[in-house]
Design an enzyme around this catalytic site. Structure first.
Site, short mmCIF file in Angstrom:
data_model
loop_
_atom_site.label_atom_id
_atom_site.label_comp_id
_atom_site.label_asym_id
_atom_site.label_seq_id
_atom_site.Cartn_x
_atom_site.Cartn_y
_atom_site.Cartn_z
N SER A 194 -2.67 28.74 -13.56
CA SER A 194 -4.07 28.40 -13.29
C SER A 194 -4.46 27.11 -13.99
O SER A 194 -3.91 26.79 -15.05
CB SER A 194 -4.94 29.55 -13.88
OG SER A 194 -6.32 29.25 -13.84
N HIS A 196 -7.85 26.93 -14.39
CA HIS A 196 -9.17 27.41 -14.85
C HIS A 196 -10.29 26.60 -14.19
O HIS A 196 -11.09 25.99 -14.87
CB HIS A 196 -9.24 27.31 -16.38
CG HIS A 196 -10.21 28.24 -17.04
ND1 HIS A 196 -9.86 29.05 -18.09
CD2 HIS A 196 -11.52 28.50 -16.81
CE1 HIS A 196 -10.92 29.73 -18.49
NE2 HIS A 196 -11.95 29.41 -17.73
N ASP A 227 -4.07 31.70 -9.64
CA ASP A 227 -5.46 31.61 -9.19
C ASP A 227 -5.84 30.14 -9.02
O ASP A 227 -4.99 29.25 -9.16
CB ASP A 227 -6.43 32.39 -10.09
CG ASP A 227 -6.82 31.68 -11.38
OD1 ASP A 227 -6.36 30.55 -11.64
OD2 ASP A 227 -7.59 32.27 -12.15
C1 LIG Z 1 -18.62 32.30 -13.70
C2 LIG Z 1 -17.22 32.17 -14.19
C3 LIG Z 1 -16.86 32.72 -15.40
C4 LIG Z 1 -15.54 32.64 -15.85
N1 LIG Z 1 -15.21 33.20 -17.04
C5 LIG Z 1 -13.92 33.18 -17.47
C6 LIG Z 1 -13.54 33.82 -18.69
O1 LIG Z 1 -14.36 34.31 -19.43
N2 LIG Z 1 -12.22 33.82 -19.01
C7 LIG Z 1 -11.28 33.23 -18.21
O2 LIG Z 1 -10.09 33.29 -18.54
N3 LIG Z 1 -11.61 32.60 -17.06
C8 LIG Z 1 -12.90 32.57 -16.67
N4 LIG Z 1 -13.25 31.94 -15.50
C9 LIG Z 1 -12.18 31.28 -14.72
C10 LIG Z 1 -11.63 32.16 -13.61
O3 LIG Z 1 -10.99 33.30 -14.11
C11 LIG Z 1 -10.63 31.40 -12.72
O4 LIG Z 1 -9.51 31.02 -13.48
C12 LIG Z 1 -11.23 30.16 -12.08
O5 LIG Z 1 -12.52 30.42 -11.58
C13 LIG Z 1 -10.34 29.56 -11.00
O6 LIG Z 1 -10.39 30.22 -9.82
P1 LIG Z 1 -11.33 29.78 -8.55
O7 LIG Z 1 -11.03 28.35 -8.22
O8 LIG Z 1 -10.82 30.70 -7.49
O9 LIG Z 1 -12.73 30.03 -8.93
C14 LIG Z 1 -14.56 31.98 -15.06
C15 LIG Z 1 -14.95 31.39 -13.85
C16 LIG Z 1 -16.25 31.47 -13.41
C17 LIG Z 1 -16.62 30.82 -12.09
#
Ligand SMILES: Cc1cc2nc3c(=O)[nH]c(=O)nc-3n(C[C@H](O)[C@H](O)[C@H](O)COP(=O)(O)O)c2cc1C
Length: 299
Positions: A194, A196, A227
């Site tokens: 990821s 993130h 992800d």
């Molecule tokens: C609102 C929000 C809160 C998140 N909080 C965390 C978190 O606390 N810990 C974490 O490891 N990733 C967190 N993430 C990251 C997600 O787990 C993920 O890695 C990221 O959104 C990438 O995926 P996407 O492109 O499909 O959204 C958060 C993402 C969002 C949008």
């Protein structure tokens, strides 16, 4: 500046890369596929997971917090559930839904807090624990997240979390062979490949590094989850074909969660599963473990 910002956004780069991967079809002798999958010794309905989210409120005036709502959806769908930064009382609410949940703890500077949250997660029935190692740094040094200071994490520190409980340990935020191998060496049972949602400019698309990470972990008994930008069954299919065992949806599920809560998430992820099954059937892969990259092309 406008243009510079646009092209350095890893979310856009990732989406472009994923869209450049194409799928051939194989119909003769193919039968309807089954999306069932196994993870840490448990059977799940599909290789699709919820994201490690945090800081969601109550949507559309509903009574339950968004994190609880999507956890209930994960329970009902029988998929692996994830959650991120929160205090113990909020994790208890999530654990109480009965969803099989991986508790991702932040790399807090307060190492006592890290261990307390991991031990608490174990005590209330977490399925696994882990840490998002890609949220250590900020532009001023170590990041401060909602008032909480983060800290460096050595391999020795990560190993101490592996030893802390008998739960599987998941390293979230791996985006290199170097970190993948170190994760295996410290005893992690899974990694999440990821960026993130793009914390580092020009971060390489997770799917682009998957094949070399898969090769590097051959025979190491470490599951690979991916992800970032996963929004459809086609995305999950490509991730698995490139070497992942499963993929987590993320912001793509937010509109469904916000408008219809748990039911919306079930519909959205159910749609991802249907498309995955359709593509598996149309490419001749009857089981998730059969999927390989021989059906992929790059534009
Ligand atoms: C609102 C929000 C809160 C998140 N909080 C965390 C978190 O606390 N810990 C974490 O490891 N990733 C967190 N993430 C990251 C997600 O787990 C993920 O890695 C990221 O959104 C990438 O995926 P996407 O492109 O499909 O959204 C958060 C993402 C969002 C949008």
């Amino acid at each position: 500046m406008e243009n510079y910002k646009r092209i350095s956004d890893p979310n856009i780069i990732t989406e472009k890369y994923m869209d450049s991967i194409l799928i051939e079809s194989r119909y003769i002798d193919s039968v309807k596929a089954d999306t069932e999958t196994e993870f840490f010794g448990e059977k799940f309905s599909m290789p699709v997971m919820t994201p490690a989210f945090s800081h969601l409120g109550k949507h559309a005036g509903r009574e339950k917090n968004g994190l609880v709502e999507y956890s209930e959806a994960a329970r009902d769908l029988n998929i692996l559930n994830f959650c991120g930064m929160m205090e113990n009382d909020q994790f208890k609410e999530i654990a109480d839904t009965g969803a099989k949940t991986v508790r991702i703890v932040k790399p807090y500077a307060d190492n006592g807090k890290v261990k307390d949250q991991m031990l608490f997660a174990k005590s209330v029935g977490a399925f696994a624990i882990g840490m998002d190692i890609d949220h250590i740094f900020g532009h001023e040094g170590y990041d401060v997240v909602v008032g909480e200071e983060m800290s460096f994490q050595t391999a020795e520190m990560l190993h101490s979390y592996v030893e802390l409980t008998d739960l599987p340990f998941v390293v979230k935020g791996v985006l290199s062979v170097a970190d993948a191998v170190k994760s295996a060496d410290i005893g992690a049972k899974a990694i999440i490949v990821s960026h993130h949602h793009g914390r580092v400019p020009y971060a390489v698309p997770p799917m682009m590094v998957l094949p070399e990470i898969k090769d590097a972990l051959e025979g190491r008994d470490v599951k690979i989850i991916v992800d970032c930008g996963i929004a459809s069954g086609a995305d999950v299919f490509k991730a698995i074909a490139l070497g992942a065992d499963a993929a987590a949806v993320g912001r793509s599920m937010l509109p469904a969660l916000e408008s219809e809560g748990s039911e919306g998430v079930k519909k959205f992820i159910g749609g991802v599963q249907s498309e995955l099954r359709y593509i598996m059937s149309s490419t001749g892969f009857e089981k998730v473990s059969d999927i390989d990259s021989s059906v992929l092309y790059e534009l």
